[in-house]
Design an enzyme around this catalytic site. Structure first.
Site, PDB file in Angstrom:
ATOM      1  N   SER A   1      -0.459   3.643   2.889  1.00 36.56           N
ATOM      2  CA  SER A   1      -1.104   2.408   3.804  1.00 36.56           C
ATOM      3  C   SER A   1      -0.575   1.167   3.199  1.00 36.56           C
ATOM      4  CB  SER A   1      -2.592   2.657   3.497  1.00 36.56           C
ATOM      5  OG  SER A   1      -3.063   1.191   4.081  1.00 36.56           O
TER       6      SER A   1
ATOM      7  N   TYR B   1     -10.673   3.949  -1.272  1.00 36.23           N
ATOM      8  CA  TYR B   1      -9.550   4.351  -0.516  1.00 36.23           C
ATOM      9  C   TYR B   1      -8.086   3.572  -0.817  1.00 36.23           C
ATOM     10  CZ  TYR B   1      -6.739   4.533   3.867  1.00 36.23           C
ATOM     11  OH  TYR B   1      -5.642   4.834   4.897  1.00 36.23           O
TER      12      TYR B   1
END
Length: 244
Positions: A140, A153
Site C-alpha cells: 500500500s 496497518y
C-alpha cells in the site's frame, strides 16, 4: 511473468482485489490454488470455477499456515508464483477503548508475518521451478506515508515493503520479487470510508499490466505519484496521506 500459463498460489482470493485476481488469472488460463479463511467462501469459488484448488487456512495461526503450505506443495509441486494478497485493516486509534492487543497481533500477523512465513515455506519449490519462481506482495501507499488512523496497518505494510526489498536482494537471479503498491481501492475492507477510491477491476488491470511488463514495483492508480512527490514535495504528500 504472465506470458505463459502458470500455477499460482494466491492468498485472500474470496473477496475484494483477490476475488478479481482469481477471475482474471483463471480466465487467462492460469491454474489457481487459493488459500482462504472461510470454507463457505471457498466453496462458492469452487462452484463458480470447479477447476480451482482451494485450501482453508487462518493466516494468523502459524500451525495453520505450516499445515496448509505442506499440503499445498505436496499436492501442487509445480506452483511457480506466490501472490501474498490477503490483508486486514482495523481503524481504532490508540486513544480509543476498541484498541486491543489481540487485534494488534492479528493485524500484524496477517499483513506481515504470514507473507514472510509463507514465502519461506514456498521458497524450495519456487527456487527449483524450471521456469523460475516469483513472489508478489500486495502492499500500500501507506507503507511510505502513513495516515492518522489504522497505525498498525500502516506499520505492517511498511514492514512488508522493506521485506520485499530485502527478499529481492537475497533472491536475485533465483526468484523474482514484485511489490504492488495500492491506493485506496473500493473493497469490503474500505466499505464506508470516504476518499477517492478506484475499483478493484481497475486495480487488477494495472497489476496484470505491471506483471506482464516484469516490473519489480507496480504503483497502481494515484500511488503512481508517490515516487515523484516523494522527491519534489514530500511534505505535501505526507499531509495528503495523513488525512487519507
Amino acid at each position: 511473468m504472465l506470458s505463459r500459463p502458470r500455477k499460482i498460489l494466491l492468498t485472500g482470493g474470496s473477496s475484494g482485489i483477490g476475488r478479481v485476481l482469481v477471475d482474471r488469472l483463471h480466465a487467462a488460463g492460469h491454474d489457481l490454488v487459493v488459500l482462504g479463511r472461510s470454507e463457505a467462501a471457498l466453496s462458492d469459488l469452487r462452484r463458480e470455477a470447479p477447476t480451482l484448488a482451494t485450501y482453508r487456512c487462518d493466516l494468523s495461526n502459524q500451525q495453520d499456515v505450516e499445515d496448509a503450505a505442506a499440503a499445498i506443495w505436496s499436492d501442487h509441486p509445480d506452483i511457480s508464483v506466490l501472490i501474498n494478497n490477503a490483508g486486514v485493516q482495523f481503524t481504532p486509534r490508540f486513544t480509543e477503548a476498541g484498541f486491543r492487543y489481540d487485534s494488534v497481533r492479528y493485524e500484524t500477523t496477517v499483513n506481515f508475518l504470514a507473507p514472510v512465513w509463507l514465502s519461506l515455506l514456498s521458497l524450495p519449490g519456487l527456487l527449483s521451478h524450471p521456469d523460475g519462481g516469483h513472489v508478489v506482495n500486495i502492499s500500500s501507499g501507506l507503507a511510505f506515508y502513513p495516515k492518522t488512523g489504522s497505525a498498525v496497518y500502516c506499520a505492517s505494510k511498511a514492514a512488508l515493503h522493506s521485506f520485499s526489498q530485502s527478499l529481492r536482494y537475497q533472491l536475485e537471479g533465483g526468484v523474482r520479487v514484485t511489490e504492488v503498491v495500492l491506493p485506496m481501492v473500493d473493497t469490503p475492507m474500505t466499505r464506508g470510508r470516504g476518499g477517492r477510491k478506484i475499483s478493484a477491476d481497475q486495480a487488477v488491470d494495472e497489476i496484470m499490466r505491471g506483471l506482464r511488463r516484469r516490473r519489480a514495483e507496480i504503483y497502481v492508480g494515484r500511488a503512481r505519484l508517490i515516487p515523484l512527490l516523494a522527491r519534489i514535495a514530500p511534505g505535501r504528500l505526507r499531509d495528503i496521506l495523513r488525512r487519507g
